[in-house]
Motif scaffolding. Structure first.
Motif, PDB file in Angstrom:
ATOM      1  N   LEU A 145       0.841  -1.201   0.000  1.00 24.96           N
ATOM      2  CA  LEU A 145       0.000   0.000   0.000  1.00 24.96           C
ATOM      3  C   LEU A 145       0.878   1.253   0.000  1.00 24.96           C
ATOM      4  O   LEU A 145       0.723   2.155   0.823  1.00 24.96           O
ATOM      5  N   GLY A 146       1.766   1.294  -0.968  1.00 25.77           N
ATOM      6  CA  GLY A 146       2.723   2.384  -1.040  1.00 25.77           C
ATOM      7  C   GLY A 146       2.161   3.697  -1.508  1.00 25.77           C
ATOM      8  O   GLY A 146       2.819   4.738  -1.368  1.00 25.77           O
ATOM      9  N   ASP A 147       0.955   3.701  -2.055  1.00 26.47           N
ATOM     10  CA  ASP A 147       0.314   4.951  -2.450  1.00 26.47           C
ATOM     11  C   ASP A 147      -1.180   4.689  -2.632  1.00 26.47           C
ATOM     12  O   ASP A 147      -1.655   3.561  -2.509  1.00 26.47           O
ATOM     13  N   TRP A 148      -1.929   5.754  -2.916  1.00 25.04           N
ATOM     14  CA  TRP A 148      -3.383   5.616  -3.045  1.00 25.04           C
ATOM     15  C   TRP A 148      -3.781   4.817  -4.285  1.00 25.04           C
ATOM     16  O   TRP A 148      -4.845   4.195  -4.318  1.00 25.04           O
ATOM     17  N   ASP A 149      -2.933   4.797  -5.304  1.00 30.73           N
ATOM     18  CA  ASP A 149      -3.237   3.970  -6.463  1.00 30.73           C
ATOM     19  C   ASP A 149      -3.206   2.495  -6.084  1.00 30.73           C
ATOM     20  O   ASP A 149      -4.022   1.696  -6.567  1.00 30.73           O
TER      21      ASP A 149
ATOM     22  N   ASP B  40     -14.802   6.637 -13.863  1.00 28.93           N
ATOM     23  CA  ASP B  40     -14.045   5.461 -14.275  1.00 28.93           C
ATOM     24  C   ASP B  40     -12.697   5.442 -13.562  1.00 28.93           C
ATOM     25  O   ASP B  40     -12.051   6.491 -13.402  1.00 28.93           O
ATOM     26  N   ASN B  41     -12.277   4.215 -13.167  1.00 25.98           N
ATOM     27  CA  ASN B  41     -10.934   4.016 -12.605  1.00 25.98           C
ATOM     28  C   ASN B  41     -10.606   5.059 -11.538  1.00 25.98           C
ATOM     29  O   ASN B  41      -9.564   5.722 -11.580  1.00 25.98           O
ATOM     30  N   THR B  42     -11.496   5.196 -10.601  1.00 23.61           N
ATOM     31  CA  THR B  42     -11.417   6.298  -9.631  1.00 23.61           C
ATOM     32  C   THR B  42     -11.621   5.782  -8.212  1.00 23.61           C
ATOM     33  O   THR B  42     -12.407   4.862  -7.985  1.00 23.61           O
ATOM     34  N   LEU B  43     -10.901   6.389  -7.272  1.00 22.26           N
ATOM     35  CA  LEU B  43     -11.059   6.111  -5.848  1.00 22.26           C
ATOM     36  C   LEU B  43     -11.737   7.303  -5.182  1.00 22.26           C
ATOM     37  O   LEU B  43     -11.274   8.442  -5.312  1.00 22.26           O
TER      38      LEU B  43
ATOM     39  N   GLU C  24     -19.844  14.580   2.660  1.00 22.45           N
ATOM     40  CA  GLU C  24     -20.412  13.876   1.516  1.00 22.45           C
ATOM     41  C   GLU C  24     -19.588  14.248   0.290  1.00 22.45           C
ATOM     42  O   GLU C  24     -19.463  15.423  -0.060  1.00 22.45           O
ATOM     43  N   VAL C  25     -18.966  13.248  -0.350  1.00 21.67           N
ATOM     44  CA  VAL C  25     -18.107  13.482  -1.500  1.00 21.67           C
ATOM     45  C   VAL C  25     -18.827  12.994  -2.754  1.00 21.67           C
ATOM     46  O   VAL C  25     -19.291  11.851  -2.803  1.00 21.67           O
ATOM     47  N   VAL C  26     -18.918  13.861  -3.752  1.00 21.61           N
ATOM     48  CA  VAL C  26     -19.571  13.527  -5.008  1.00 21.61           C
ATOM     49  C   VAL C  26     -18.569  13.704  -6.147  1.00 21.61           C
ATOM     50  O   VAL C  26     -17.944  14.761  -6.275  1.00 21.61           O
ATOM     51  N   GLY C  27     -18.401  12.648  -6.944  1.00 19.57           N
ATOM     52  CA  GLY C  27     -17.552  12.724  -8.125  1.00 19.57           C
ATOM     53  C   GLY C  27     -18.391  12.599  -9.382  1.00 19.57           C
ATOM     54  O   GLY C  27     -19.229  11.706  -9.489  1.00 19.57           O
ATOM     55  N   ILE C  28     -18.174  13.499 -10.329  1.00 20.41           N
ATOM     56  CA  ILE C  28     -18.929  13.502 -11.585  1.00 20.41           C
ATOM     57  C   ILE C  28     -17.944  13.482 -12.750  1.00 20.41           C
ATOM     58  O   ILE C  28     -17.085  14.363 -12.874  1.00 20.41           O
ATOM     59  N   GLY C  29     -18.042  12.459 -13.591  1.00 18.92           N
ATOM     60  CA  GLY C  29     -17.223  12.388 -14.788  1.00 18.92           C
ATOM     61  C   GLY C  29     -15.737  12.270 -14.530  1.00 18.92           C
ATOM     62  O   GLY C  29     -14.926  12.690 -15.364  1.00 18.92           O
ATOM     63  N   LEU C  30     -15.358  11.667 -13.427  1.00 21.33           N
ATOM     64  CA  LEU C  30     -13.931  11.558 -13.098  1.00 21.33           C
ATOM     65  C   LEU C  30     -13.321  10.324 -13.760  1.00 21.33           C
ATOM     66  O   LEU C  30     -13.964   9.292 -13.900  1.00 21.33           O
ATOM     67  N   ASN C  31     -12.062  10.446 -14.146  1.00 22.90           N
ATOM     68  CA  ASN C  31     -11.336   9.331 -14.742  1.00 22.90           C
ATOM     69  C   ASN C  31      -9.908   9.328 -14.202  1.00 22.90           C
ATOM     70  O   ASN C  31      -9.200  10.341 -14.284  1.00 22.90           O
ATOM     71  N   ASN C  32      -9.504   8.207 -13.613  1.00 27.01           N
ATOM     72  CA  ASN C  32      -8.160   8.074 -13.049  1.00 27.01           C
ATOM     73  C   ASN C  32      -7.878   9.125 -11.974  1.00 27.01           C
ATOM     74  O   ASN C  32      -6.818   9.749 -11.968  1.00 27.01           O
ATOM     75  N   ILE C  33      -8.828   9.311 -11.087  1.00 24.62           N
ATOM     76  CA  ILE C  33      -8.707  10.320 -10.035  1.00 24.62           C
ATOM     77  C   ILE C  33      -8.743   9.642  -8.662  1.00 24.62           C
ATOM     78  O   ILE C  33      -9.525   8.711  -8.426  1.00 24.62           O
ATOM     79  N   LEU C  34      -7.916  10.131  -7.754  1.00 23.89           N
ATOM     80  CA  LEU C  34      -7.870   9.678  -6.369  1.00 23.89           C
ATOM     81  C   LEU C  34      -8.375  10.807  -5.488  1.00 23.89           C
ATOM     82  O   LEU C  34      -7.813  11.904  -5.498  1.00 23.89           O
ATOM     83  N   THR C  35      -9.448  10.557  -4.737  1.00 20.19           N
ATOM     84  CA  THR C  35     -10.018  11.577  -3.854  1.00 20.19           C
ATOM     85  C   THR C  35     -10.204  10.974  -2.464  1.00 20.19           C
ATOM     86  O   THR C  35     -10.869   9.953  -2.305  1.00 20.19           O
ATOM     87  N   VAL C  36      -9.588  11.617  -1.483  1.00 22.13           N
ATOM     88  CA  VAL C  36      -9.684  11.164  -0.100  1.00 22.13           C
ATOM     89  C   VAL C  36     -10.021  12.368   0.767  1.00 22.13           C
ATOM     90  O   VAL C  36      -9.258  13.342   0.802  1.00 22.13           O
TER      91      VAL C  36
ATOM     92  N   ASP D 199     -10.473  17.483   8.120  1.00 16.69           N
ATOM     93  CA  ASP D 199      -9.649  18.691   8.085  1.00 16.69           C
ATOM     94  C   ASP D 199      -8.802  18.838   6.826  1.00 16.69           C
ATOM     95  O   ASP D 199      -8.038  19.799   6.701  1.00 16.69           O
ATOM     96  N   ALA D 200      -8.901  17.899   5.870  1.00 18.05           N
ATOM     97  CA  ALA D 200      -8.078  17.978   4.667  1.00 18.05           C
ATOM     98  C   ALA D 200      -8.666  17.082   3.584  1.00 18.05           C
ATOM     99  O   ALA D 200      -9.255  16.038   3.885  1.00 18.05           O
ATOM    100  N   VAL D 201      -8.484  17.488   2.316  1.00 15.35           N
ATOM    101  CA  VAL D 201      -8.980  16.715   1.173  1.00 15.35           C
ATOM    102  C   VAL D 201      -7.861  16.590   0.148  1.00 15.35           C
ATOM    103  O   VAL D 201      -7.203  17.582  -0.191  1.00 15.35           O
ATOM    104  N   LEU D 202      -7.643  15.374  -0.328  1.00 15.75           N
ATOM    105  CA  LEU D 202      -6.672  15.116  -1.390  1.00 15.75           C
ATOM    106  C   LEU D 202      -7.417  14.813  -2.684  1.00 15.75           C
ATOM    107  O   LEU D 202      -8.309  13.967  -2.703  1.00 15.75           O
ATOM    108  N   VAL D 203      -7.034  15.487  -3.775  1.00 19.06           N
ATOM    109  CA  VAL D 203      -7.529  15.175  -5.116  1.00 19.06           C
ATOM    110  C   VAL D 203      -6.304  15.078  -6.017  1.00 19.06           C
ATOM    111  O   VAL D 203      -5.541  16.047  -6.137  1.00 19.06           O
ATOM    112  N   ALA D 204      -6.082  13.909  -6.634  1.00 14.02           N
ATOM    113  CA  ALA D 204      -4.871  13.706  -7.423  1.00 14.02           C
ATOM    114  C   ALA D 204      -5.144  12.796  -8.602  1.00 14.02           C
ATOM    115  O   ALA D 204      -6.013  11.915  -8.544  1.00 14.02           O
ATOM    116  N   ASP D 205      -4.411  13.013  -9.687  1.00  9.50           N
ATOM    117  CA  ASP D 205      -4.414  12.078 -10.794  1.00  9.50           C
ATOM    118  C   ASP D 205      -3.719  10.797 -10.330  1.00  9.50           C
ATOM    119  O   ASP D 205      -2.691  10.852  -9.654  1.00  9.50           O
ATOM    120  N   SER D 206      -4.264   9.646 -10.684  1.00  7.57           N
ATOM    121  CA  SER D 206      -3.708   8.387 -10.188  1.00  7.57           C
ATOM    122  C   SER D 206      -2.271   8.172 -10.646  1.00  7.57           C
ATOM    123  O   SER D 206      -1.494   7.490  -9.967  1.00  7.57           O
TER     124      SER D 206
END
Length: 476
Positions: free
Chosen positions: A271-275, A300-303, A312-324, A328-335
């Motif tokens: 588990l070396g990264d979110w991907d 697609d292909n999204t965490l 409440e987290v809502v993702g619309i039309g995301l592809n290869n995206i990591l969202t945590v 107190d903090a939010v991460l949004v990153a390309d996988s």
């Protein structure tokens, strides 16, 4: 009997914001009801296994005992390192500690933050390597690659080898670039380096004497002068300061010749990264993995993860995206940039953001608290106290406190007065009063604390009695 040695440190940067320096990933519930640390302890328990030795940092020692108690495993020893010095000194400390009991015993060294979906298959792999370990080999476990991974080191074999066999190791290979990783995957005689080792106590001590003798004296002194306290073994900090920060691979394994490998293909991840978390998670038909209060629309292909049910987290039309999302903090990153999360932590440190290393939720030996609202001269906290646990007897120079019990019953000491405060009742703690909070019940006790004063720092504590043997000014 094989003695598991669980390595339980880490900087907590690769899975930020869920994992942080104050509470790294092994203590988190990434999958299912158990934490990674608990799953590791359970995986290396049962028939053929002795009680584990755990190596950890002082900040985590009570978390270790709490999580071990939850799964009903009693460690033989919890060795507390004054500072992290990488894997070689930690493993040597465990070996020197076990040497006094049985130098011929086998010790299985494993990080506590890995995922192994098939524990029974892994125990079979350990059994396969036991004969070689008894015969004086340093046995490591190599994972059959499933893709061209650049985040792992590799082990080169002379030829391809089957699971549950024990074969000679040709050499270690550092983390490769993409083209080299693809080349090794195609050849078939390369395995991922899992960083898990099996050897006798005597064999690994001799290996250190031969290849990293400079570590022997300071680590042995830290063991000889170690102080037992509340079930922990605290290594001597003065001796430990002289210990080099070095991994077991560099110190011993890459120099030794008595090396063997057990191949293992039944599933593994560090588990070396979110991907990697996305790959290990249950996914829908479009490769989307969700956890918590989330909604995915045409993704697609999204965490998508919302931790602790706060957002409440809502993702619309995301592809290869990591969202945590944390409170107190939010991460949004390309996988494809998952390894760069460490850069985000460095950037937050540079701007002195508290979220870089700590949480709004702060764990203590007696339970935990989180800050809900912070003002210039006031702070509101939620405090949860474990059953039959208590805070220290203490006072404050700069603040007074109001406590409102919302679940359970609190036993409260204020100077000479001791009383029970039931649910929906409150109590006032004047500035300077000597006070203590206890939970006499069998269920967690929850209260809301309102602090008011000129200084609200956690170090504003004069401690008079503490069952956890913490010093003056220590938090909680």
């Amino acid at each position: 009997m094989i003695t598991p040695v669980l390595l339980c440190g880490g900087a907590g940067t690769r899975l930020w914001p869920l994992s942080r320096k104050s509470y790294p990933k092994q203590f988190s519930h990434l999958f299912g009801k158990t934490t990674l640390f608990q799953a590791a302890a359970e995986r290396l328990s049962g028939e053929g296994y002795a009680s584990p030795v755990v190596l950890t940092h002082s900040d985590f020692r009570f978390i270790v005992t709490e999580q071990m108690t939850e799964i009903g495993i009693d460690p033989s020893t919890i060795i507390v390192e004054p500072d992290g010095r990488n894997t070689a000194p930690a493993i040597l400390a465990a070996a020197l500690w076990l040497e006094g009991t049985d130098p011929d015993a086998l010790m299985l060294v494993a990080p506590s933050d890995h995922v192994v979906p098939d524990p029974a298959a892994f125990r079979n792999a350990v059994a396969a390597g036991s004969e070689a370990a008894h015969a004086g080999q340093l046995v490591t476990f190599g994972i059959t690659p499933t893709h061209a991974e650049t985040g792992y080191g590799y082990l080169e074999l002379n030829d391809e080898a089957a699971d549950f066999s024990t074969v000679p190791l040709k050499r270690f290979i550092e983390k490769p670039d993409t083209s080299k990783a693809a080349e090794m995957l195609a050849k078939g005689n390369y395995l991922w380096n899992a960083g898990i080792f099996l050897f006798s106590v005597k064999t690994i001590v001799e290996a250190f004497q031969a290849h990293a003798s400079e570590l022997i004296t300071p680590v042995r002194k830290s063991i000889d002068k170690a102080q037992p306290d509340l079930g922990f073994l605290h290594l001597n900090p003065d001796a430990w300061q002289g210990v080099e920060d070095i991994s077991i691979d560099y110190a011993v394994m890459e120099r030794a010749e008595n090396l063997s490998v057990v191949p293992f293909s039944s599933g593994w991840s560090d588990l070396g990264d979110w991907d990697a978390v996305l790959r290990e998670s249950k996914q829908d038909s479009r490769g989307v993995a969700t956890s918590g209060s989330v909604t995915a629309i045409d993704c697609d292909n999204t965490l998508l993860r919302s931790e602790e049910g706060m957002l409440e987290v809502v993702g619309i039309g995301l592809n290869n995206i990591l969202t945590v999302a944390m409170p107190d903090a939010v991460l949004v990153a390309d996988s494809s940039r998952a390894q760069d999360v460490k850069k985000a932590v460095d950037a937050l440190k540079a701007k002195q953001a508290k979220q870089a290393e700590t949480f709004s939720k702060d764990h203590r030996p007696w339970g935990w608290f989180e800050s809900l609202v912070i003002g210039e001269r006031f702070q509101v906290k939620r405090i949860v106290v474990h059953p039959e646990a208590s805070l220290s007897l203490q006072s404050h120079h700069h603040r007074s406190e109001h406590w409102i019990v919302v679940e359970g019953t609190a036993k409260v000491t204020i100077d000479e007065e001791v009383k029970l405060v039931a649910e929906n009742q409150s109590v006032y703690i004047p500035l300077g009063a000597v006070h203590r909070m206890e939970n006499p019940g069998k269920l967690p006790m929850v209260l809301i604390e309102v602090q008011t004063g000129s200084y609200l720092g956690e170090d504003d504590i004069i401690r008079y009695e503490d069952e956890y043997a913490r010093g003056q000014g220590a938090k909680g």
